[in-house]
Design an enzyme around this catalytic site. Structure first.
Site, short mmCIF file in Angstrom:
data_model
loop_
_atom_site.label_atom_id
_atom_site.label_comp_id
_atom_site.label_asym_id
_atom_site.label_seq_id
_atom_site.Cartn_x
_atom_site.Cartn_y
_atom_site.Cartn_z
N GLU A 181 7.47 -15.59 -9.85
CA GLU A 181 6.95 -14.25 -9.57
C GLU A 181 6.40 -13.55 -10.81
OE1 GLU A 181 9.39 -12.23 -5.91
OE2 GLU A 181 10.53 -12.60 -7.72
N GLU B 16 16.57 -19.03 -6.12
CA GLU B 16 16.28 -17.66 -6.54
C GLU B 16 15.85 -17.63 -8.01
OE1 GLU B 16 15.60 -14.96 -5.24
OE2 GLU B 16 15.97 -13.46 -6.76
N HIS C 113 15.45 -37.74 -5.18
CA HIS C 113 14.54 -38.10 -4.09
C HIS C 113 13.17 -37.46 -4.25
CE1 HIS C 113 17.92 -40.01 -2.15
NE2 HIS C 113 18.63 -38.92 -2.42
N TRP D 41 -2.81 -2.69 -1.72
CA TRP D 41 -2.54 -4.13 -1.83
C TRP D 41 -3.46 -4.77 -0.79
CZ3 TRP D 41 -0.81 -8.17 1.26
CH2 TRP D 41 -0.38 -9.32 0.58
N ARG E 99 4.14 -0.75 -4.50
CA ARG E 99 3.75 -1.21 -3.17
C ARG E 99 2.37 -1.88 -3.16
NH1 ARG E 99 6.82 1.24 0.75
NH2 ARG E 99 5.24 0.78 2.29
N ASN F 246 -1.92 2.34 5.59
CA ASN F 246 -1.05 1.25 5.16
C ASN F 246 -0.74 0.42 6.40
OD1 ASN F 246 2.51 1.26 4.37
ND2 ASN F 246 1.04 -0.38 4.23
N GLY F 247 -1.13 -0.86 6.38
CA GLY F 247 -0.89 -1.70 7.55
C GLY F 247 -2.11 -2.55 7.84
N CYS G 152 0.85 -1.19 0.00
CA CYS G 152 0.00 0.00 0.00
C CYS G 152 0.89 1.24 0.00
CB CYS G 152 -0.95 0.09 1.18
SG CYS G 152 -2.17 -1.21 1.23
N LYS H 111 5.92 -5.15 -3.53
CA LYS H 111 7.37 -5.07 -3.35
C LYS H 111 7.75 -5.01 -1.87
CE LYS H 111 11.54 -3.76 -5.11
NZ LYS H 111 11.99 -5.10 -5.43
N LYS I 41 12.24 -16.15 -9.20
CA LYS I 41 12.08 -15.09 -10.21
C LYS I 41 11.05 -15.53 -11.25
CE LYS I 41 13.29 -12.24 -8.82
NZ LYS I 41 13.75 -12.30 -7.51
C1 G6P Z 1 8.46 -9.19 -1.21
C2 G6P Z 1 9.08 -8.83 -2.54
C3 G6P Z 1 10.35 -9.64 -2.74
C4 G6P Z 1 11.30 -9.44 -1.57
C5 G6P Z 1 10.63 -9.73 -0.23
C6 G6P Z 1 11.49 -9.28 0.93
O1 G6P Z 1 7.98 -10.48 -1.25
O2 G6P Z 1 8.17 -9.06 -3.59
O3 G6P Z 1 10.98 -9.24 -3.93
O4 G6P Z 1 12.41 -10.28 -1.72
O5 G6P Z 1 9.40 -9.03 -0.14
O6 G6P Z 1 11.62 -7.89 0.86
P1 G6P Z 1 12.81 -7.07 1.50
O7 G6P Z 1 12.50 -5.65 1.16
O8 G6P Z 1 12.75 -7.32 2.98
O9 G6P Z 1 14.07 -7.55 0.92
#
Ligand code: G6P
Length: 614
Positions: free
Chosen positions: A494, A487, A510, A74, A27, A100-101, A2, A609, A491
């Site tokens: 996502e 990772e 396994h 969000w 956000r 926001n929260g 948000c 994000k 990616k």
């Molecule tokens: C969200 C984002 C990710 C990020 C994670 C942790 O899920 O979409 O890209 O890795 O938060 O965020 P931070 O800001 O703590 O690295």
């Protein structure tokens, strides 16, 4: 999670608020809204969908005001629709608020208000606070001011918030407060801004104040004042000058922020290392944590805590720190760490890794670690963020603003910082100068390596086109490259919505081996290190079962060529720099696959994000 913007000043608030929302859209982007105050008249527009949908409605309207608030959402409580979009209003329509929260006790408060015949129009937790403020302001024998009604309401809620509110009966005034969710106050020439981060503010003023928890802001004609929410005690805070540039928060010639940020890695990793490498002594200079190096040297254990991509960086960090510094490292999801009875004492170092520095679980884990007496260190990208301020010391990654929801350059910067920490401690614990120099030399050529990778994307595009309709993807790596596989898979999930798993290459036998058929692309991470031949055997196992083999390697030999359907070649580098170069090629692969599948790359479905709620 948000985004909030507020404006009060002599200019038209509408373009300032809408542009601000666009900057904060990373956000959250499921609905947005704006409310404006003109004398005693409060007007608003809100809409499910992107900020651009709101913009169309605003352009068609004659909405205007002297101050205003806006929000991009969000969803947590209540589906994303027009009604649940912020701002929320009390039943008189005279108070507007963005939040926001999460208010955790909203149901309890709502029940009490409903008994008093207060009618709710949305299903959000946010509407509860605005109705509560209204009750305290309009239906109270004590005749509270708007300010006092907001203060009183905030004392009844439990949870995290950044709020900004307006009241038609007290025009030309904005009230804001922070507890757990970020809020920045921008101080211009007779104009003031409030925002979830500094990006909506930078083109208007460089003077900001980062609000802390429990702080309450009133802005009116007389200027601004900051006080404690409960005690009203005035808090004097100095202005911080932000050095962010507008170019850094715009995508320029690139079609997506993610692609821009992948390309930024041609210099961002060097930015992270600037002034921190010491080739002559084969070590690193880490001013940010220098006072705590003795504590790290004598620590009984290190915990690294983080979420998402940052957690993957932590796994790579474990490998490096244990290898060089020989201190046991445990890597924990912050959301788990905060609720388990981990062994934390004054001999424990807790490193929190966070791009945003605002992730709620990471922040909470850190606070718990502090309560148990641990030394806390931060690896953050955002200067002034909550985690960077909450930790005893830390290292900023200096990767520049990251706006694409899928983290790219922040990840490689985090890994870079972890390499520098591991080497620094390692050198003090007996790692030879030559070993240190060897690593530093490889780090120093990283800009060229990244440029080579990003120039040769023909093969990546081919892989993407060939596998664009795949439903699953498997990423396999060993040792330090197992987290790289995780990772790479993250990616892809996502941004392309292909289900993907990362696995230790040998562990594949396994379980995941059962999935292999001619439709399953399998990415093998095969660096030229002591795992190379082992990975080769794993490739044979997949080949025998008909999987599509995509090998990422800095060691193209005949076996690799004959076994692989596609080879993605990386420049030769140090085995501990390889996770960085390999991650960049996997970022590009995920990006190209998402392009082929016509996905919303910078704003993937359901993600945000900065996750500032639990
Ligand atoms: C969200 C984002 C990710 C990020 C994670 C942790 O899920 O979409 O890209 O890795 O938060 O965020 P931070 O800001 O703590 O690295």
């Amino acid at each position: 999670m948000c985004g909030i913007v507020g404006y009060i000043g002599n200019k038209d608030p509408v373009p300032i608020l809408l542009k601000g929302l666009k900057r904060l859209e990373y956000r959250g982007y499921d609905s947005s809204g704006i409310a404006l105050l003109q004398e005693n008249n409060l007007t608003h527009i809100k809409k499910a969908g992107k900020v651009s949908d709101l913009q169309l409605l605003v352009d068609d309207s004659s909405i205007k005001g002297t101050c205003g608030i806006a929000h991009t959402r969000w969803a947590t409580h209540g589906i994303p629709n027009d009604v649940n979009a912020h701002p929320h209003f009390d039943h008189t329509g005279k108070i507007a608020l963005v939040h926001n929260g999460i208010f955790e006790n909203y149901e309890t408060i709502k029940k009490v208000l409903v008994k008093k015949d207060v009618h709710f129009s949305s299903t959000t937790d946010t509407e509860v606070i605005v109705q509560l403020i209204s009750e305290l302001y309009y239906n109270n024998d004590e005749k509270l001011t708007f300010e006092d009604a907001v203060r009183a309401a905030l004392q009844e809620v439990v949870g995290a918030y950044g709020i900004v509110a307006l009241c038609a009966d007290e025009p030309n005034k904005i009230i804001a407060a922070r507890m757990g969710s970020p809020l920045v106050l921008g101080v211009g020439e007779k104009e003031y801004f409030l925002a979830s981060d500094a990006s909506p503010i930078i083109e208007h003023t460089r003077n900001v104040i980062y609000l802390d928890d429990d702080e309450f802001v009133i802005i009116d004609k007389a200027g601004y004042s900051i006080s404690n929410i409960k005690s009203k005690k005035i808090i004097s805070k100095s202005l911080t000058k932000i050095d962010l540039t507008i170019e850094e928060v715009e995508k320029g010639e690139f079609p997506h922020f993610m692609l821009k940020e992948i390309h930024d890695q041609k210099h961002s990793i060097s930015d992270t290392m600037r002034g921190r490498l010491n080739l002559d002594n084969g070590t690193t200079n880490l001013g940010g944590i220098i006072n705590y190096i003795p504590n790290i040297l004598s620590a009984s254990r290190i915990y690294i805590t983080a979420c998402g991509t940052s957690w993957h960086a932590g796994l790579i960090g474990k490998h490096l720190i244990e290898e060089y510094a020989r201190v046991p490292v445990h890597v924990e999801y912050a959301s788990e760490f905060r609720y388990r009875n981990a062994i934390i004492d004054a001999n424990t170092i807790v490193i929190a890794i966070s791009q945003s520095g605002e992730t709620a679980d990471t922040l909470a884990a850190l606070k718990i670690a502090k309560e148990f007496g641990a030394i806390t260190l931060g690896i953050c990208n955002v200067v002034g963020s909550s985690i960077s301020r909450e930790t005893d010391a830390g290292i900023f990654t200096h990767a520049g603003p990251e706006i694409g929801v899928a983290s790219t350059k922040a990840f490689t910067a985090q890994v870079t910082v972890l390499i520098m920490i591991a080497l620094n401690i390692g050198r003090k614990k007996g790692v030879s100068k030559d070993r240190g120099k060897e690593l530093i030399r490889a780090l120093k050529t990283i800009d060229q390596d990244v440029a080579i990778i990003l120039k040769n994307i023909k093969n990546i595009k081919k892989v993407a086109q060939y596998t664009a309709t795949a439903e699953n993807y498997l990423y396999l790596g060993r040792g330090i490259n197992f987290p790289v596989a995780l990772e790479g898979a993250l990616k892809l999930k996502e941004i392309s919505y292909i289900h993907a798993e990362g696995y230790p290459a040998a562990e594949m036998k396994h379980g995941p081996i059962a999935l292999i058929d001619e439709n399953l692309p399998v990415v093998f991470i095969a660096p030229q290190d002591d795992t190379f031949n082992k990975v080769l055997s794993n490739i044979e196992e997949v080949k025998a079962r008909g999987g599509i083999i995509i090998t990422v390697t800095d060691n193209v030999n005949n076996s690799i060529k004959s076994l692989s359907d596609f080879v993605l070649t990386l420049p030769k580098t140090h085995k501990y720099v390889f996770p960085i170069t390999c991650s960049i090629i996997l970022q590009m692969l995920a990006y190209e696959l998402a392009v082929c599948r016509k996905c919303e790359i910078d704003q993937p479905r359901n993600l945000a994000k900065s996750v500032t709620v639990e």
